[in-house]
Design a protein around this motif. Structure first.
Motif, mmCIF file in Angstrom:
data_model
loop_
_atom_site.group_PDB
_atom_site.id
_atom_site.type_symbol
_atom_site.label_atom_id
_atom_site.label_comp_id
_atom_site.label_asym_id
_atom_site.label_seq_id
_atom_site.Cartn_x
_atom_site.Cartn_y
_atom_site.Cartn_z
ATOM 1 N N VAL A 20 0.783 -1.145 -0.008
ATOM 2 C CA VAL A 20 0.066 -0.034 -0.054
ATOM 3 C C VAL A 20 0.991 1.075 0.002
ATOM 4 C CG1 VAL A 20 -1.319 1.504 1.464
ATOM 5 C CG2 VAL A 20 -2.028 -1.194 1.008
ATOM 6 N N LEU A 21 1.857 1.082 0.723
ATOM 7 C CA LEU A 21 2.756 2.387 0.934
ATOM 8 C C LEU A 21 3.473 2.635 -0.480
ATOM 9 C CD1 LEU A 21 4.499 1.952 4.103
ATOM 10 C CD2 LEU A 21 3.704 4.034 3.489
ATOM 11 N N LEU A 22 3.972 1.646 -1.037
ATOM 12 C CA LEU A 22 4.724 1.875 -2.359
ATOM 13 C C LEU A 22 3.702 2.159 -3.574
ATOM 14 C CD1 LEU A 22 7.263 -0.961 -2.502
ATOM 15 C CD2 LEU A 22 7.763 1.175 -2.031
ATOM 16 N N ARG A 23 2.555 1.589 -3.295
ATOM 17 C CA ARG A 23 1.618 2.175 -4.598
ATOM 18 C C ARG A 23 1.008 3.641 -4.143
ATOM 19 N NH1 ARG A 23 -1.788 -3.441 -5.640
ATOM 20 N NH2 ARG A 23 -0.070 -4.644 -6.306
ATOM 21 N N GLY A 24 0.801 3.809 -2.883
ATOM 22 C CA GLY A 24 -0.191 4.884 -2.590
ATOM 23 C C GLY A 24 0.634 6.125 -2.339
ATOM 24 N N ALA A 25 1.749 6.025 -1.532
ATOM 25 C CA ALA A 25 2.548 7.290 -1.097
ATOM 26 C C ALA A 25 2.740 8.139 -2.622
ATOM 27 C CB ALA A 25 3.743 6.604 -0.364
ATOM 28 N N ARG A 26 2.768 9.387 -2.128
ATOM 29 C CA ARG A 26 2.843 10.304 -3.374
ATOM 30 C C ARG A 26 4.338 10.663 -3.672
ATOM 31 N NH1 ARG A 26 0.348 14.413 -1.329
ATOM 32 N NH2 ARG A 26 -1.779 14.164 -2.144
ATOM 33 N N ARG A 27 4.825 10.566 -4.644
ATOM 34 C CA ARG A 27 6.205 10.458 -4.961
ATOM 35 C C ARG A 27 6.492 12.076 -5.260
ATOM 36 N NH1 ARG A 27 5.173 5.729 -6.142
ATOM 37 N NH2 ARG A 27 6.805 4.119 -5.686
ATOM 38 N N GLN B 127 -5.595 3.944 -1.211
ATOM 39 C CA GLN B 127 -4.276 3.678 -0.750
ATOM 40 C C GLN B 127 -3.542 4.736 -0.661
ATOM 41 O OE1 GLN B 127 -2.891 1.187 -4.445
ATOM 42 N NE2 GLN B 127 -3.344 -0.672 -3.266
ATOM 43 N N ARG B 128 -3.756 5.788 -1.423
ATOM 44 C CA ARG B 128 -3.211 7.216 -1.227
ATOM 45 C C ARG B 128 -3.532 7.957 0.102
ATOM 46 N NH1 ARG B 128 -1.908 11.141 -4.480
ATOM 47 N NH2 ARG B 128 -0.860 9.304 -5.674
ATOM 48 N N ALA B 131 -1.626 5.726 2.877
ATOM 49 C CA ALA B 131 -0.236 5.900 2.972
ATOM 50 C C ALA B 131 0.166 7.224 3.362
ATOM 51 C CB ALA B 131 0.329 5.420 1.676
ATOM 52 N N GLU B 132 -0.646 8.223 3.098
ATOM 53 C CA GLU B 132 -0.245 9.542 3.278
ATOM 54 C C GLU B 132 -0.526 9.856 4.900
ATOM 55 O OE1 GLU B 132 1.187 11.897 1.867
ATOM 56 O OE2 GLU B 132 1.593 10.608 0.328
ATOM 57 N N LEU B 135 2.442 8.090 6.611
ATOM 58 C CA LEU B 135 3.411 8.750 6.496
ATOM 59 C C LEU B 135 3.600 10.155 7.263
ATOM 60 C CD1 LEU B 135 4.483 8.562 2.706
ATOM 61 C CD2 LEU B 135 5.813 7.624 4.438
ATOM 62 N N LEU B 151 11.179 5.737 -2.242
ATOM 63 C CA LEU B 151 10.284 6.379 -3.502
ATOM 64 C C LEU B 151 11.213 6.859 -4.370
ATOM 65 C CD1 LEU B 151 7.018 7.764 -1.177
ATOM 66 C CD2 LEU B 151 7.597 5.314 -2.200
ATOM 67 N N LEU B 185 -0.035 0.863 9.505
ATOM 68 C CA LEU B 185 -0.845 0.646 8.456
ATOM 69 C C LEU B 185 -1.481 -0.535 8.409
ATOM 70 C CD1 LEU B 185 -1.134 2.299 5.863
ATOM 71 C CD2 LEU B 185 0.574 1.388 4.525
#
Lengths: 270, 197
Positions: A20-27, B127-128, B131-132, B135, B151, B185
């Motif tokens: 989820v982190l790798l797909r969802g986190a904003r780069r 997912q966004r 994840a946010e 983080l 990333l 998570l």
């Protein structure tokens, strides 16, 4: 130390959370041309501004007020402390007088100064003051001078005290000598811290010497100069009692010339 | 992608950095031209929302302009800039909190296109958000370390150089960040599954 393996380089070890982190986190994205133009224009404005932060008058004002408060407050506290110390010193003199009234002195100024010229004493006045006057006089008959070595010569109060003590100690036995000591004090410290007490003792001494008119005058001066002083009230009571007794004495025996106890011999002076 | 980020490492090569960073007079315009993109990226690594990037980047360069005379020219400009970015981002985070970003973020990226199915858009959005949120629960230095390593694929040595910390600290922060992220998570995912069932 080895570089850790990245999650994306080890797909077998991926958990649901890491996926989820790798797909969802904003780069992080590089800025677009519009972003750069907008930011560049803003930077031009920033570059034209003075690099130093402008002086904040508000901050300066607050700092000034704070500094003034600290200095002013400190001065006020110091002045208050000094005034209280002065009052305490004066109160201490009176308190010590009351204490010494119950504890006869071991040494007197007169004993330390045997060479001092002594005026011839008038005949003792046995009954000039009334009972109340006697009580007041007895209270004041303490004559407890502070030890000479304890007196600091630079302190005016310390120089005043021995003179006043000398006047008080000689009040009963040698009123003229007491008056001389008080006059010395009057010359040296006309407005001294113990001036009111000096005048009261002088009134008593004059009464002892049967100089009623002078005592009356000194009492009036004392009341005028120190109207709120307890010494002025006590001196006035002494005079008042004396007058009451003098007025009552002829009525008691009908004679004019009764010079019994409590009456001055020289009534014409009154 | 990695090549694009590689262009934004002017300070990593010590020789090149020494020439580039000390020969020119220090001025905010020059610094912006050389390091503007780096600041832009760094602020995102530290959790600044895209909609606020413009304002926050201006704040950074305002501070740069005021503090130019305090900059030690023997140090790297990029490291100095990253330190300023961290402080500005910490203030930003205190002001905004993470909720704002989660609730308002990601709308542009999640717009449905003809090639993406509607349920796929929903999954991506979910997912966004997860994840946010995870983080943003991390400390700001750990977050930046994780983002740069996982990333952006920067090496630990590069991250250490950039953040002006020992490499061991980078390893430690990365390990800690991974552990916390997985823990938080996993918990969020479990809650979501419970809510759906």
């Amino acid at each position: 130390m080895r570089e850790p393996t990245r999650w994306r380089d080890d797909p077998t070890g991926l958990t649901a959370a890491s996926e989820v982190l790798l797909r969802g986190a904003r780069r992080p994205q590089l800025p677009g041309s519009r972003d750069l133009d907008r930011l560049g224009a803003a930077i031009e404005g920033i570059a034209r501004a003075p690099s130093r932060a402008p002086v904040s008058w508000l901050r300066l004002g607050v700092a000034g007020v704070l500094a003034f408060s600290i200095v002013g407050g400190g001065t006020f506290v110091w002045a208050l402390h000094a005034r209280n110390a002065k009052r305490l010193a004066a109160a201490g003199v009176e308190a010590s007088e009351a204490t010494r009234a119950h504890h006869p002195p071991r040494t007197t100024i007169a004993a330390l100064e045997p060479q001092a010229p002594v005026e011839p004493e008038p005949a003792p006045v046995r009954a000039v003051p009334a009972a109340r006057v006697r009580r007041h006089v007895a209270e004041a008959r303490v004559a407890a001078p502070a030890p000479v070595e304890a007196v600091a010569p630079t302190d005016s109060l310390a120089r005043e005290i021995p003179l006043i003590d000398a006047g008080r100690s000689d009040l009963a036995a040698a009123p003229s000598r007491a008056l001389a000591a008080l006059e010395t004090h009057r010359r040296e410290f006309p407005r001294g811290q113990l001036a009111a007490e000096r005048e009261f003792l002088a009134v008593q001494a004059l009464l002892q010497m049967n100089r009623v008119a002078d005592a009356n005058k000194r009492a009036a001066e004392l009341a005028a100069r120190y109207p709120s002083s307890s010494y002025a009230a006590r001196a006035a009571r002494l005079i008042e009692d004396l007058e009451t007794q003098r007025a009552a004495a002829p009525a008691r025996d009908g004679s004019r010339g009764n010079r019994g106890p409590g009456l001055p011999r020289d009534r014409d002076r009154l | 992608m990695k090549q694009a980020y590689a262009q934004l490492r002017p300070s990593f090569d010590p020789a090149a950095a020494g020439v580039a960073e000390t020969s020119q007079p220090l001025e905010v315009r020059t610094i912006y031209q050389e390091h503007g993109r780096f600041v832009w990226l760094s602020l995102q690594r530290l959790g600044i929302h895209p909609s606020d990037l413009d304002d926050v980047a201006q704040d950074v360069f305002m501070i740069v302009h005021r503090r130019l005379d305090t900059f030690d020219r023997r140090a790297r400009v990029s490291t100095w800039l990253f330190g300023i970015c961290m402080r500005v981002a910490a203030n930003y985070r205190r002001r905004r909190r993470w909720t704002h970003e989660v609730l308002s973020g990601g709308a542009e990226d999640d717009r449905p296109s003809a090639l993406v199915a509607a349920d796929e858009v929903l999954v991506r959005r979910e997912q966004r958000e997860l994840a946010e949120r995870a983080l943003n629960r991390l400390e700001i230095a750990k977050r930046a370390t994780f983002v740069m390593f996982e990333l952006e694929s920067l090496s630990c040595l590069e991250i250490a150089e950039l953040m002006n910390v020992p490499v061991g600290t980078v390893y430690s922060r990365l390990h800690s960040a991974r552990r916390q992220l997985e823990k938080n998570l996993s918990r969020d995912l479990a809650r979501r599954r419970l809510g759906n069932s």
